[in-house]
Write an enzyme that holds these catalytic residues in place. Structure first.
Site, PDB file in Angstrom:
ATOM      1  CG  ASP A   1      37.824  39.662  43.917  1.00 20.60           C
ATOM      2  OD1 ASP A   1      37.563  40.249  42.855  1.00 20.60           O
ATOM      3  OD2 ASP A   1      38.207  40.246  44.941  1.00 20.60           O
TER       4      ASP A   1
ATOM      5  CG  ASP B   1      38.176  46.036  38.917  1.00 17.93           C
ATOM      6  OD1 ASP B   1      37.629  47.117  38.649  1.00 17.93           O
ATOM      7  OD2 ASP B   1      39.198  45.962  39.611  1.00 17.93           O
TER       8      ASP B   1
HETATM    9  N1  GLY Z   1      40.315  44.090  40.998  1.00 20.09           N
HETATM   10  C1  GLY Z   1      41.568  44.291  41.131  1.00 20.09           C
HETATM   11  C2  GLY Z   1      42.408  45.206  40.330  1.00 20.09           C
HETATM   12  O1  GLY Z   1      42.293  45.358  39.129  1.00 20.09           O
HETATM   13  O2  GLY Z   1      43.280  45.767  40.979  1.00 20.09           O
END
Ligand code: GLY
Length: 401
Positions: A115, A180
């Site tokens: 992240d 993601d």
């Molecule tokens: N990576 C976080 C989400 O999209 O909840």
């Protein structure tokens, strides 16, 4: 003669409806900016009053919840402030954006989750794009260096989550990669541009290619999580963490895929990414569960549609990606993007000023399987909404030239 008159009349109707449509769109944009100036302004006031530098994330039990700086969402509040500066030109937003961005400086050393890409790109990365402040370069490059420590050369991907940390440790994964993660590649492309070191760009391209090969089903929906063998290479399993089931299509995952591969196309001009994006678009926008207002349910296969929560965050991410695609040579997607923005700007989603914990959009979903943040405001929904607005304005400006 009659035919000419009829044709002329039809043209006039079309012309006036086009004028009306663009008028509606212009009014929508200025209304959204006005609402955002007040609402984000209140959000800022609340934080300033606390005497701390806090990062609004959502609302729980009528209380604003703040994210710690190592949370994946911490960059979105400074990012929203940067977009407020872009949208208004008001220095007050620039000063605030800078203050909140600088507080995230130490995030550049995070190596225990992917992240760092989300956090630093939405704060320093966007700040750099808007201001070209040279002081931000070193942070962006260091963050890319940290993210690069998670690159696993055998499968050729960036590992999203540690296999032995938190709730993920219970899943038996070895090298989990979530869709993601496509959103972290923008930081890598930017770091290569700024540093002249192509290592980051090469990693981004490898990650995108391996994801393209393994994350998608025949209908071009995508899995949420693909687990790789980091020693021998190859896929160990495919499934979900935040979707309804392993074989379902989690809405935000589809949005991340659309956005992430759009950026890959922008940065490489490799047509295979654009081709994939067209197919993802087709899956999303011809899906029989997609509601008429184009704000999807939280999962395209959620079991009780139409009695399932919508996810405004997915819609905002999709709109922003689509405007970028229009700029990259897909003008046919503008109507869809405008329709999403029209929905999000209406009373069903855009909060009344002073309500909704001072977040802009209502009705997003964090993670239903974790029973977390269901039908709530979320800072990333607001961030992508403002980004979409900025992209729409830019596009329409260049269309007029
Ligand atoms: N990576 C976080 C989400 O999209 O909840």
């Amino acid at each position: 003669m009659r035919r000419i008159i009829v044709t002329f009349a039809a043209a006039m109707v079309l012309f006036s409806s086009c004028i009306k449509r663009s008028c509606v769109q212009q009014n929508m944009v200025s209304h959204d900016i006005k609402v955002a100036e007040q609402q984000v302004g209140y959000q800022l006031q609340v934080v300033e009053k606390s005497g701390k530098i806090l990062f609004p994330r959502t609302v729980f039990d009528n209380e604003i919840q703040y994210a710690p700086i190592d949370d994946w969402t911490s960059g979105f509040f400074p990012g929203a402030l940067w977009y407020m500066y872009e949208l208004t030109g008001n220095k007050k937003w620039e000063n605030a954006a800078e203050k909140f961005t600088l507080r995230l400086d130490s995030v550049k050393y995070i190596t225990w989750h992917h992240d760092v890409g989300f956090i630093i790109h939405s704060s320093y990365g966007i700040g750099y794009d808007i201001t070209k402040n040279p002081a931000y370069k070193a942070v962006i490059i260091q963050a890319a260096k940290s993210l690069a420590t998670r690159f696993r050369p055998v499968p050729g991907v960036i590992q999203s989550w540690d296999e032995n940390r938190g709730w993920q440790a219970k899943r038996g994964w070895m090298c989990p990669v979530i869709i993601d993660n496509m959103m972290n590649l923008e930081l890598l492309f930017q770091a290569s541009d700024l540093s002249g070191d192509s290592t980051y760009r090469k990693m981004a391209i490898s990650h995108a290619n391996v994801t393209m090969a393994n994350h998608f089903r025949k209908d071009f929906s995508c899995y949420h999580v693909v687990d790789y063998d980091k020693i021998k290479g190859g896929v160990r399993s495919k499934g979900t963490a935040q979707g309804f089931s392993d074989e379902s299509s989690w809405a935000r995952g589809q949005a991340w895929a659309l956005y992430g591969f759009t950026i890959c196309y922008r940065e490489t001009k490799d047509p295979k990414y654009l081709d994939l994006v067209d197919k993802i678009y087709h899956f999303i926008f011809t899906n029989k569960t997609m509601p008429a207002d184009l704000v999807p349910y939280w999962d395209f296969n959620a079991p009780n549609i139409p009695n399932e929560p919508r996810d405004a965050s997915s819609a905002a991410i999709m709109a922003s990606a689509l405007y970028e695609l229009v700029a990259l040579g897909r003008p046919q997607y503008k109507e869809t993007a405008d329709k999403i923005m029209q929905s999000l700007s209406g009373p069903a989603y855009l909060a009344i000023v002073g309500t909704n914990g001072n977040f802009l959009l209502m009705h997003s979903v964090g993670s239903i399987p974790h029973d977390s943040e269901v039908d709530v405001p979320l800072i990333y929904a607001d961030y992508y909404f403002l980004e979409a607005l900025a992209r729409k304005i830019e596009l329409e400006k260049s269309e007029k030239k």
